[in-house]
Design a protein around this motif. Sequence first.
Motif, mmCIF file in Angstrom:
data_model
loop_
_atom_site.group_PDB
_atom_site.id
_atom_site.type_symbol
_atom_site.label_atom_id
_atom_site.label_comp_id
_atom_site.label_asym_id
_atom_site.label_seq_id
_atom_site.Cartn_x
_atom_site.Cartn_y
_atom_site.Cartn_z
ATOM 1 N N SER A 2 45.564 36.667 46.952
ATOM 2 C CA SER A 2 45.667 38.091 47.268
ATOM 3 C C SER A 2 44.395 38.824 46.851
ATOM 4 O O SER A 2 43.696 38.419 45.929
ATOM 5 C CB SER A 2 46.881 38.696 46.559
ATOM 6 O OG SER A 2 46.708 38.625 45.167
ATOM 7 N N ASN A 3 44.135 39.899 47.566
ATOM 8 C CA ASN A 3 42.980 40.732 47.231
ATOM 9 C C ASN A 3 43.258 41.495 45.952
ATOM 10 O O ASN A 3 44.374 41.950 45.721
ATOM 11 C CB ASN A 3 42.688 41.716 48.367
ATOM 12 C CG ASN A 3 42.011 41.048 49.536
ATOM 13 O OD1 ASN A 3 41.522 39.933 49.429
ATOM 14 N ND2 ASN A 3 41.985 41.736 50.658
ATOM 15 N N ARG A 4 42.234 41.652 45.151
ATOM 16 C CA ARG A 4 42.338 42.380 43.882
ATOM 17 C C ARG A 4 41.728 43.763 44.086
ATOM 18 O O ARG A 4 40.548 43.886 44.415
ATOM 19 C CB ARG A 4 41.584 41.591 42.820
ATOM 20 C CG ARG A 4 41.756 42.086 41.410
ATOM 21 C CD ARG A 4 41.255 40.979 40.475
ATOM 22 N NE ARG A 4 40.604 41.510 39.309
ATOM 23 C CZ ARG A 4 41.108 41.466 38.084
ATOM 24 N NH1 ARG A 4 42.280 40.919 37.879
ATOM 25 N NH2 ARG A 4 40.443 41.952 37.063
ATOM 26 N N THR A 5 42.549 44.791 43.903
ATOM 27 C CA THR A 5 42.103 46.172 44.073
ATOM 28 C C THR A 5 41.789 46.786 42.721
ATOM 29 O O THR A 5 42.595 46.725 41.795
ATOM 30 C CB THR A 5 43.177 47.013 44.801
ATOM 31 O OG1 THR A 5 43.376 46.457 46.106
ATOM 32 C CG2 THR A 5 42.744 48.462 44.936
ATOM 33 N N GLU A 28 32.601 44.699 41.106
ATOM 34 C CA GLU A 28 32.480 43.265 40.832
ATOM 35 C C GLU A 28 33.757 42.666 40.235
ATOM 36 O O GLU A 28 33.925 41.451 40.224
ATOM 37 C CB GLU A 28 31.299 43.008 39.881
ATOM 38 C CG GLU A 28 29.950 43.243 40.538
ATOM 39 C CD GLU A 28 28.800 43.275 39.552
ATOM 40 O OE1 GLU A 28 29.032 43.102 38.323
ATOM 41 O OE2 GLU A 28 27.659 43.499 39.998
ATOM 42 N N GLY A 30 36.753 43.042 41.423
ATOM 43 C CA GLY A 30 37.785 42.833 42.438
ATOM 44 C C GLY A 30 37.198 42.700 43.826
ATOM 45 O O GLY A 30 35.991 42.538 43.992
ATOM 46 N N ASP A 31 38.103 42.797 44.810
ATOM 47 C CA ASP A 31 37.712 42.659 46.212
ATOM 48 C C ASP A 31 37.603 44.009 46.906
ATOM 49 O O ASP A 31 37.016 44.123 47.971
ATOM 50 C CB ASP A 31 38.767 41.821 46.962
ATOM 51 C CG ASP A 31 38.969 40.476 46.302
ATOM 52 O OD1 ASP A 31 38.018 39.682 46.295
ATOM 53 O OD2 ASP A 31 40.066 40.234 45.769
ATOM 54 N N ARG A 32 38.199 45.028 46.301
ATOM 55 C CA ARG A 32 38.263 46.345 46.915
ATOM 56 C C ARG A 32 38.150 47.390 45.815
ATOM 57 O O ARG A 32 38.819 47.270 44.785
ATOM 58 C CB ARG A 32 39.617 46.454 47.624
ATOM 59 C CG ARG A 32 39.842 47.678 48.406
ATOM 60 C CD ARG A 32 41.106 47.501 49.292
ATOM 61 N NE ARG A 32 41.416 48.777 49.879
ATOM 62 C CZ ARG A 32 42.263 49.661 49.346
ATOM 63 N NH1 ARG A 32 42.919 49.372 48.252
ATOM 64 N NH2 ARG A 32 42.454 50.817 49.925
ATOM 65 N N ASP A 69 35.258 51.276 48.816
ATOM 66 C CA ASP A 69 36.062 51.024 50.012
ATOM 67 C C ASP A 69 36.953 52.199 50.393
ATOM 68 O O ASP A 69 37.277 52.379 51.557
ATOM 69 C CB ASP A 69 36.935 49.781 49.797
ATOM 70 C CG ASP A 69 36.081 48.542 49.585
ATOM 71 O OD1 ASP A 69 35.405 48.126 50.542
ATOM 72 O OD2 ASP A 69 36.071 48.021 48.453
#
Length: 133
Positions: A2-5, A28, A30-32, A69
């Motif tokens: 899963s993406n890490r926000t 850095e 997380g992903d979002r 984002d």
Amino acid sequence: MSNRTVITFGTFDVFHVGHVRVLQRAAELGDRLVVGVSADALNVAKKGRAPIFNEAERLEIISALKVVDEVFLEESLELKRDYILERGADVLVMGDDWAGKFDWVSDVCEVIYLPRTPSVSTTGLIEHIAGLA
């Protein structure tokens, strides 16, 4: 996987290298990266003065950064938990000048306090510029 926000908050008035660095470091983790920009009224309540740049300008500045984002207007410090849950944040990142002050949301996300950039402060910059006038 899963993406890490990651979510962070700030006034981001008189945008400077310290702001860039904290946002890069937060991204850095997380992903979002989602950023809450303090509303003008919140800044007056929190700091006793209006920001140099209004909330629309500050939202525009932050949303233009490639590491960001999503950006939204933070209208209340008491709504931090709601903002975190609404945006599905896994991590809250704040500067270490806030160390311990947001541990109360650690039941809904990880809380990380990052060291501030030494010798760079928005208040210090504003006072320096005002002294030159």
